[in-house]
Design a protein around this motif. Structure first.
Motif, PDB file in Angstrom:
ATOM      1  N   GLY A  43      34.803   6.338  -6.172  1.00  0.00           N
ATOM      2  CA  GLY A  43      35.530   5.166  -5.701  1.00  0.00           C
ATOM      3  C   GLY A  43      34.721   3.889  -5.716  1.00  0.00           C
ATOM      4  O   GLY A  43      35.000   2.983  -4.934  1.00  0.00           O
ATOM      5  N   SER A  44      33.724   3.802  -6.585  1.00  0.00           N
ATOM      6  CA  SER A  44      32.897   2.595  -6.636  1.00  0.00           C
ATOM      7  C   SER A  44      33.725   1.376  -7.031  1.00  0.00           C
ATOM      8  O   SER A  44      34.518   1.433  -7.960  1.00  0.00           O
ATOM      9  N   VAL A  45      33.518   0.302  -6.289  1.00  0.00           N
ATOM     10  CA  VAL A  45      34.177  -0.963  -6.591  1.00  0.00           C
ATOM     11  C   VAL A  45      33.103  -2.038  -6.555  1.00  0.00           C
ATOM     12  O   VAL A  45      32.367  -2.154  -5.568  1.00  0.00           O
ATOM     13  N   PHE A  46      33.002  -2.802  -7.618  1.00  0.00           N
ATOM     14  CA  PHE A  46      32.027  -3.887  -7.673  1.00  0.00           C
ATOM     15  C   PHE A  46      32.758  -5.200  -7.488  1.00  0.00           C
ATOM     16  O   PHE A  46      33.743  -5.470  -8.162  1.00  0.00           O
ATOM     17  N   ALA A  74      34.933 -13.503   2.243  1.00  0.00           N
ATOM     18  CA  ALA A  74      33.860 -13.120   3.160  1.00  0.00           C
ATOM     19  C   ALA A  74      34.232 -11.901   4.012  1.00  0.00           C
ATOM     20  O   ALA A  74      33.350 -11.168   4.464  1.00  0.00           O
ATOM     21  N   ASN A  75      35.520 -11.663   4.223  1.00  0.00           N
ATOM     22  CA  ASN A  75      35.979 -10.513   5.006  1.00  0.00           C
ATOM     23  C   ASN A  75      36.160  -9.256   4.157  1.00  0.00           C
ATOM     24  O   ASN A  75      36.549  -8.206   4.673  1.00  0.00           O
ATOM     25  N   GLY A  76      35.948  -9.373   2.854  1.00  0.00           N
ATOM     26  CA  GLY A  76      36.132  -8.228   1.964  1.00  0.00           C
ATOM     27  C   GLY A  76      37.556  -8.061   1.478  1.00  0.00           C
ATOM     28  O   GLY A  76      37.882  -7.064   0.836  1.00  0.00           O
ATOM     29  N   GLN A 112      47.603  -7.047  -9.479  1.00  0.00           N
ATOM     30  CA  GLN A 112      48.414  -5.839  -9.307  1.00  0.00           C
ATOM     31  C   GLN A 112      47.479  -4.747  -8.803  1.00  0.00           C
ATOM     32  O   GLN A 112      46.404  -4.532  -9.346  1.00  0.00           O
ATOM     33  N   THR A 113      47.899  -4.064  -7.752  1.00  0.00           N
ATOM     34  CA  THR A 113      47.124  -2.944  -7.229  1.00  0.00           C
ATOM     35  C   THR A 113      47.998  -1.699  -7.208  1.00  0.00           C
ATOM     36  O   THR A 113      49.219  -1.779  -7.351  1.00  0.00           O
ATOM     37  N   CYS A 114      47.350  -0.568  -7.040  1.00  0.00           N
ATOM     38  CA  CYS A 114      48.071   0.687  -6.874  1.00  0.00           C
ATOM     39  C   CYS A 114      47.513   1.367  -5.636  1.00  0.00           C
ATOM     40  O   CYS A 114      46.520   0.923  -5.068  1.00  0.00           O
ATOM     41  N   THR A 115      48.144   2.445  -5.233  1.00  0.00           N
ATOM     42  CA  THR A 115      47.686   3.198  -4.074  1.00  0.00           C
ATOM     43  C   THR A 115      47.198   4.570  -4.532  1.00  0.00           C
ATOM     44  O   THR A 115      47.587   5.043  -5.604  1.00  0.00           O
ATOM     45  N   PRO A 116      46.364   5.218  -3.727  1.00  0.00           N
ATOM     46  CA  PRO A 116      45.862   6.541  -4.118  1.00  0.00           C
ATOM     47  C   PRO A 116      46.958   7.578  -4.350  1.00  0.00           C
ATOM     48  O   PRO A 116      46.785   8.485  -5.157  1.00  0.00           O
ATOM     49  N   ASP A 117      48.098   7.434  -3.663  1.00  0.00           N
ATOM     50  CA  ASP A 117      49.155   8.440  -3.814  1.00  0.00           C
ATOM     51  C   ASP A 117      50.181   8.091  -4.897  1.00  0.00           C
ATOM     52  O   ASP A 117      51.143   8.815  -5.108  1.00  0.00           O
ATOM     53  N   GLU A 118      49.954   7.000  -5.621  1.00  0.00           N
ATOM     54  CA  GLU A 118      50.880   6.614  -6.690  1.00  0.00           C
ATOM     55  C   GLU A 118      50.702   7.519  -7.908  1.00  0.00           C
ATOM     56  O   GLU A 118      49.600   7.945  -8.236  1.00  0.00           O
ATOM     57  N   ASP A 140      44.835   1.992   3.000  1.00  0.00           N
ATOM     58  CA  ASP A 140      45.004   1.413   4.332  1.00  0.00           C
ATOM     59  C   ASP A 140      43.715   0.782   4.858  1.00  0.00           C
ATOM     60  O   ASP A 140      43.754  -0.137   5.658  1.00  0.00           O
ATOM     61  N   VAL A 141      42.576   1.287   4.392  1.00  0.00           N
ATOM     62  CA  VAL A 141      41.287   0.807   4.906  1.00  0.00           C
ATOM     63  C   VAL A 141      40.588  -0.176   3.963  1.00  0.00           C
ATOM     64  O   VAL A 141      39.447  -0.539   4.184  1.00  0.00           O
ATOM     65  N   GLY A 142      41.257  -0.582   2.911  1.00  0.00           N
ATOM     66  CA  GLY A 142      40.655  -1.527   1.961  1.00  0.00           C
ATOM     67  C   GLY A 142      40.693  -0.991   0.548  1.00  0.00           C
ATOM     68  O   GLY A 142      41.535  -0.155   0.209  1.00  0.00           O
ATOM     69  N   LEU A 143      39.763  -1.450  -0.273  1.00  0.00           N
ATOM     70  CA  LEU A 143      39.724  -1.011  -1.663  1.00  0.00           C
ATOM     71  C   LEU A 143      39.123   0.387  -1.763  1.00  0.00           C
ATOM     72  O   LEU A 143      38.036   0.648  -1.255  1.00  0.00           O
ATOM     73  N   ALA A 144      39.845   1.273  -2.434  1.00  0.00           N
ATOM     74  CA  ALA A 144      39.424   2.667  -2.555  1.00  0.00           C
ATOM     75  C   ALA A 144      38.816   2.972  -3.918  1.00  0.00           C
ATOM     76  O   ALA A 144      38.261   4.044  -4.127  1.00  0.00           O
ATOM     77  N   GLY A 145      38.921   2.036  -4.858  1.00  0.00           N
ATOM     78  CA  GLY A 145      38.370   2.259  -6.189  1.00  0.00           C
ATOM     79  C   GLY A 145      38.977   1.309  -7.194  1.00  0.00           C
ATOM     80  O   GLY A 145      39.780   0.433  -6.854  1.00  0.00           O
ATOM     81  N   MET A 146      38.569   1.489  -8.443  1.00  0.00           N
ATOM     82  CA  MET A 146      39.089   0.700  -9.550  1.00  0.00           C
ATOM     83  C   MET A 146      39.499   1.676 -10.637  1.00  0.00           C
ATOM     84  O   MET A 146      38.719   2.538 -11.046  1.00  0.00           O
ATOM     85  N   LEU A 147      40.728   1.561 -11.082  1.00  0.00           N
ATOM     86  CA  LEU A 147      41.242   2.415 -12.139  1.00  0.00           C
ATOM     87  C   LEU A 147      41.228   1.621 -13.441  1.00  0.00           C
ATOM     88  O   LEU A 147      41.629   0.459 -13.453  1.00  0.00           O
ATOM     89  N   THR A 148      40.766   2.248 -14.514  1.00  0.00           N
ATOM     90  CA  THR A 148      40.773   1.582 -15.814  1.00  0.00           C
ATOM     91  C   THR A 148      41.644   2.372 -16.776  1.00  0.00           C
ATOM     92  O   THR A 148      41.904   3.559 -16.567  1.00  0.00           O
ATOM     93  N   ILE A 149      42.045   1.709 -17.829  1.00  0.00           N
ATOM     94  CA  ILE A 149      42.849   2.382 -18.850  1.00  0.00           C
ATOM     95  C   ILE A 149      42.037   3.535 -19.451  1.00  0.00           C
ATOM     96  O   ILE A 149      42.569   4.592 -19.766  1.00  0.00           O
ATOM     97  N   GLY A 150      40.727   3.347 -19.550  1.00  0.00           N
ATOM     98  CA  GLY A 150      39.841   4.399 -20.054  1.00  0.00           C
ATOM     99  C   GLY A 150      39.839   5.622 -19.151  1.00  0.00           C
ATOM    100  O   GLY A 150      39.796   6.759 -19.630  1.00  0.00           O
ATOM    101  N   ASP A 151      39.884   5.403 -17.831  1.00  0.00           N
ATOM    102  CA  ASP A 151      39.951   6.527 -16.892  1.00  0.00           C
ATOM    103  C   ASP A 151      41.202   7.356 -17.132  1.00  0.00           C
ATOM    104  O   ASP A 151      41.164   8.589 -17.115  1.00  0.00           O
TER     105      ASP A 151
END
Length: 173
Positions: A43-46, A74-76, A112-118, A140-151
């Motif tokens: 779930g790394s997010v840069f 500043a709040n993430g 555009q974002t997605c959710t882990p259960d999508e 619910d707790v913030g960013l859980a990761g980044m999904l790429t087309i390659g993934d």
């Protein structure tokens, strides 16, 4: 012909008939979700800040070997996304003057974002329709990761290899 031999009839054929594929096996009830891919890739997010320069962003993209950064305040909280494609377009518009510009000047603010259960198929369709290659995963707790087309492509290729191996095992025995 031995006397115990009995010619096959319809009833005996029906008993021996087997089906390797059924509606149940072909149309699995299981829907693969974004979380399944995140479990494999992590779930790394840069992130970068809006006031950082494109020069700083380019270094992070290069060093982390990634194609996009989320832009957070500043709040993430997510306020935008910056992709290699955004930077290349700006380079074409302002040659020699791009790297000192601030991230907020060219970032995409309608992210555009997605959710882990999508469902993965839903995410892939949205990415394809929108012609973008990166989608932050928001929980619910913030960013859980980044999904790429390659993934998504890698996940599907692995899935196809597994299916092919199962078919080979069925055939070979």
């Amino acid at each position: 012909m031995p006397s115990s031999y009995q010619a096959p009839n319809r009833k005996s054929e029906e008993k021996q008939r087997t089906m390797s594929q059924t509606t149940t096996t072909n149309v699995s009830g299981e829907t693969v979700t974004v979380q399944r891919v995140l479990d494999q890739k992590g779930g790394s997010v840069f992130a970068i800040r809006p006031q950082d320069t494109l020069g700083e962003a380019v270094k992070v993209l290069r060093d982390k070997r990634i194609g996009a950064l989320v832009v957070t305040d500043a709040n993430g909280s997510l306020v935008g996304i910056l992709s290699e494609r955004d930077i290349v377009r700006k380079l074409a518009d302002t040659p020699g003057q791009t790297l000192p510009k601030r991230v907020e000047e060219i970032m995409t603010t309608e992210v555009q974002t997605c959710t882990p259960d999508e469902a993965l198929v839903s995410v892939l369709k949205r990415m394809n329709d929108g012609k973008f290659r990166h989608m932050p995963v928001a929980s619910d707790v913030g960013l859980a990761g980044m999904l790429t087309i390659g993934d998504l492509v890698n996940y599907r290729l692995t899935e196809l290899e597994h299916e092919a191996l199962q078919l080979k095992q069925l055939i070979v025995g």
